[in-house]
Design an enzyme around this catalytic site. Structure first.
Site, short mmCIF file in Angstrom:
data_model
loop_
_atom_site.label_atom_id
_atom_site.label_comp_id
_atom_site.label_asym_id
_atom_site.label_seq_id
_atom_site.Cartn_x
_atom_site.Cartn_y
_atom_site.Cartn_z
N GLU A 102 0.82 -1.21 0.00
CA GLU A 102 0.00 0.00 0.00
C GLU A 102 0.86 1.26 0.00
OE1 GLU A 102 -2.92 -0.33 -0.80
OE2 GLU A 102 -3.04 -2.48 -0.44
N HIS A 105 1.76 2.25 -3.43
CA HIS A 105 0.80 3.13 -4.12
C HIS A 105 1.02 4.59 -3.73
CE1 HIS A 105 -1.41 -0.02 -6.05
NE2 HIS A 105 -1.82 -0.58 -4.92
#
Length: 230
Positions: A102, A105
């Site tokens: 994550e 990202h």
């Protein structure tokens, strides 16, 4: 051609459905297995996420704990990495792998990664297409030759869904590559731990491949149904 009792084009979706079920089983079983292996450094998912972000100057990105099972994500609008309870507090290889992904990202967003921008620009059309495309196509099929225009509209709308799923692939694979690179480059994880964490990342990637394959075959099915009307 399409028959009211049986749609022969449905067989196109069977391989994709089988692949999707297998991919979902694979990611869940791999995650469960790696969630029982504690990281040697004792870092939780939250600590791992913050460590990687600090190394990359992402002080403006918050880490937020959310409830649920694997709805972990990065929100570029709020600039927040959202991790589920297990991954936020857990110190397993699964937790740090998901957290690192994550953050991948977040790094994409900070560096202006083009496919990520494309995906967000397609989100609205894709949501519209996923809601309206199939109902419009179904109504068009029921209407016969008079409903060709509805079937065409359904195909156009669903094309946005396909494009979104295809663009998602490089975004997810790149985030996983960034995660693996950070786990290994600064010695956060041992080589064996990084290899096991990579299994979680690779299994998760399969679900996106399955989604893209299902969308592509669904679009092909709509096109075949439309051509059978001519």
């Amino acid at each position: 051609m399409f028959f009211m009792g049986f749609d022969p084009t449905f067989v196109l979706l069977i391989p994709a459905m089988i692949f999707a079920f297998w991919a979902q089983w694979k990611v869940q079983s791999t995650y469960q297995k790696m969630s029982r292996v504690r990281a040697a450094n004792g870092m939780t998912g939250r600590e791992m996420a913050r460590s990687i972000m600090n190394r990359n100057g992402l002080s403006g990105v918050d880490i937020e704990q959310v409830e649920g099972v694997l709805p972990d994500h990065y929100d570029p609008r709020a600039k927040k990495v959202r991790l589920t309870d297990n991954n936020y507090q857990g110190d397993s290889l699964a937790s740090i792998a998901v957290a690192a992904h994550e953050v991948g990202h977040a790094l994409q967003h900070a560096k202006g990664y083009a496919p990520m921008r494309w995906r967000w620009s397609l989100l609205g059309p894709a949501n519209l297409g996923s809601t309206l495309a199939m109902p419009l196509a179904f109504i068009g099929i029921l209407m016969g030759s008079g409903g060709i225009w509805l079937l065409d509209l359904g195909i156009i709308l669903f094309s946005a869904v396909v494009l979104f799923q295809v663009v998602t692939l490089p975004v997810e694979f790149n985030a996983s590559s960034r995660a693996y690179a950070h786990l290994t480059s600064v010695g956060i994880a041992t080589p064996d731990e990084a290899a096991m964490a990579k299994k979680v990342l690779d299994a998760a990637a399969l679900t996106y491949v399955a989604s893209a394959a299902t969308a592509l075959l669904s679009l092909l099915r709509l096109i075949l149904l439309r051509n059978s009307r001519d």
